[in-house]
Design an enzyme around this catalytic site. Structure first.
Site, PDB file in Angstrom:
ATOM      1  N   LEU A   1      -0.372  24.082   3.225  1.00  0.00           N
ATOM      2  CA  LEU A   1      -1.577  23.515   3.809  1.00  0.00           C
ATOM      3  C   LEU A   1      -1.312  23.053   5.242  1.00  0.00           C
ATOM      4  CD1 LEU A   1      -4.499  22.518   3.605  1.00  0.00           C
ATOM      5  CD2 LEU A   1      -3.619  20.414   2.570  1.00  0.00           C
TER       6      LEU A   1
ATOM      7  N   ARG B   1      -1.971   0.819  -1.344  1.00  0.00           N
ATOM      8  CA  ARG B   1      -1.496  -0.239  -2.232  1.00  0.00           C
ATOM      9  C   ARG B   1      -0.833  -1.360  -1.433  1.00  0.00           C
ATOM     10  NH1 ARG B   1      -0.555   4.609  -4.644  1.00  0.00           N
ATOM     11  NH2 ARG B   1       1.639   4.802  -4.099  1.00  0.00           N
TER      12      ARG B   1
ATOM     13  N   TRP C   1      13.295   9.054  -3.029  1.00  0.00           N
ATOM     14  CA  TRP C   1      12.532   8.931  -1.798  1.00  0.00           C
ATOM     15  C   TRP C   1      13.419   9.340  -0.644  1.00  0.00           C
ATOM     16  CZ3 TRP C   1       7.495   8.083  -2.288  1.00  0.00           C
ATOM     17  CH2 TRP C   1       7.023   7.445  -3.431  1.00  0.00           C
TER      18      TRP C   1
ATOM     19  N   GLU D   1     -23.346  -5.366  15.769  1.00  0.00           N
ATOM     20  CA  GLU D   1     -24.215  -6.174  16.618  1.00  0.00           C
ATOM     21  C   GLU D   1     -24.938  -7.256  15.812  1.00  0.00           C
ATOM     22  OE1 GLU D   1     -24.420  -1.930  18.369  1.00  0.00           O
ATOM     23  OE2 GLU D   1     -24.031  -2.897  16.436  1.00  0.00           O
TER      24      GLU D   1
ATOM     25  N   GLY E   1       0.928  19.759   1.122  1.00  0.00           N
ATOM     26  CA  GLY E   1       2.251  20.273   1.366  1.00  0.00           C
ATOM     27  C   GLY E   1       2.393  21.271   2.492  1.00  0.00           C
TER      28      GLY E   1
END
Length: 372
Positions: A304, A211, A174, A56, A301
């Site tokens: 978790l 990044r 990857w 604001e 991973g």
């Protein structure tokens, strides 16, 4: 010139402006504000990095004296308490705006209804609830933390077509292509914190930073490791003094390890363990919420991720699926969840699916009707 369609258009802009602050203004909400006079935008603002200045005051500064008699569109109720800056509701009153339109009330008990009341007490008309559903989505993390004490949690998974995150030897870089990896960086930038488990930290020594996007503020990097048995050399250690690093650990973590990590610049936070003697996932999120984190982007991973799903703590799932098959010997995306019936499995509703280069992005949201 005003009307429902015009009001909705300007509020949509306020919501879009506010979204620019996502990931950089915690513990504050990412608010947007547009000030309009005679159908023309004369001021725009959004919550700045670090949580101030507020939207604001940024918009009022741009509008100047022309704000008198104008309409202010704000994506969340203007604050009504003195913090490090004066209340935004008072700034709007002092500027002499003629009308204020808000999408949602702020559930923060220091604000909830107070900002609206003070503006109305000054004789200024207030319209509430415009594009409220969209505002709920934009402010999901802040709203959930205010209502439950927990941040909103997004779980990310980059996997092969058959749901594997690495080959049998552990090779994972990857699986997905550069388009998917760039999108992951964008998702990191939109969240206050990036969370991984200790196994991922040990195996990958990830930087967990954003990044190539020119962000002004990096997300807090969080590692959940009960014993704090993390490598004390590598990228996480080397960057701990420069990029925020928080370590969630249990009471059985070595005191020497805690001191060494603190000396390197990390923040160590003790959380409770569950019956399985692992870190309790709810306690982990409660600790982050208590520290002011509104949104968390979890990158694994498997153990978790399974514990967070099993505790019904995941609000959104983002999957990045590659057209490669690794077979049963590859590492599964999730650890054991102890399910014996399909009805016990967590369910999510599809929000979006699209191609990212040679991979597929699919976004899912919890489908049990629970509030975000």
């Amino acid at each position: 010139m005003t009307g429902p369609e015009t009001d909705a258009r300007f509020m949509a802009l306020a919501l879009a402006l506010g979204a620019r602050g996502q990931g950089s203004c915690w513990p504050n909400p990412a608010v947007g504000c547009v000030i309009v006079r005679d159908g023309r935008i004369i001021g725009r603002g959004w919550t700045q990095p670090g949580g101030r200045p507020h939207a604001e005051t940024e918009a009022l500064a741009e509008a100047g004296a022309a704000a008198a008699g104008a309409t202010a569109y704000v994506s969340l109720e203007p604050c009504a308490h003195h913090g490090k800056t004066p209340p935004c509701c008072d700034a709007l009153v002092a500027a002499g705006v003629g009308r204020v339109v808000i999408a949602l009330r702020d559930p923060d008990p220091r604000v909830n209804g107070g900002g609206v009341a003070r503006i109305r007490a000054a004789g200024i008309a207030v319209t509430e609830g415009l594009l409220a559903d969209r505002a709920e989505a934009v402010h999901a993390g802040f709203l959930k933390r205010q209502r439950t004490g927990l941040p909103a949690l997004t779980l990310k998974l980059a996997a092969s077509f058959d749901g594997r995150i690495a080959t049998a030897s552990g090779e994972s870089r990857w699986i997905t292509g550069p388009g998917a990896r760039r999108h992951v960086h964008l998702m990191r930038a939109r969240h206050d914190a990036v969370l991984v488990g200790g196994g991922t930290a040990r195996a990958d020594d990830p930087m967990l930073t954003v990044r190539d996007l020119g962000v002004a503020q990096q997300p807090v990097r969080v590692v959940a490791s009960r014993r704090l048995d993390l490598p004390e050399t590598g990228r996480l250690v080397a960057s701990a003094a420069d990029v925020p690093l928080w370590l969630l650990h249990g009471t059985d973590a070595s005191a020497d390890r805690v001191v060494r990590w603190r000396d390197r610049g990390a923040r160590c936070m003790v959380v409770a363990t569950g019956a399985d003697r692992q870190l309790d996932p709810l306690a982990c999120l409660q600790a982050l919420g208590s520290a002011g984190i509104n949104s968390v982007f979890c990158e694994g991973g498997g153990a978790l991720a399974a514990s967070l799903l099993g505790a019904a703590l995941v609000d959104d799932l983002f999957g990045y699926t590659a057209g490669v098959v690794l077979g049963a010997e590859g590492w599964p995306a999730f650890g054991a969840m102890g399910l014996s019936a399909l009805a016990q499995a967590p369910r999510f509703a599809l929000v979006e699916t699209r191609a990212l280069g040679g991979d597929v992005l699919h976004h899912w949201r919890r489908a049990d009707g629970a509030p975000p």
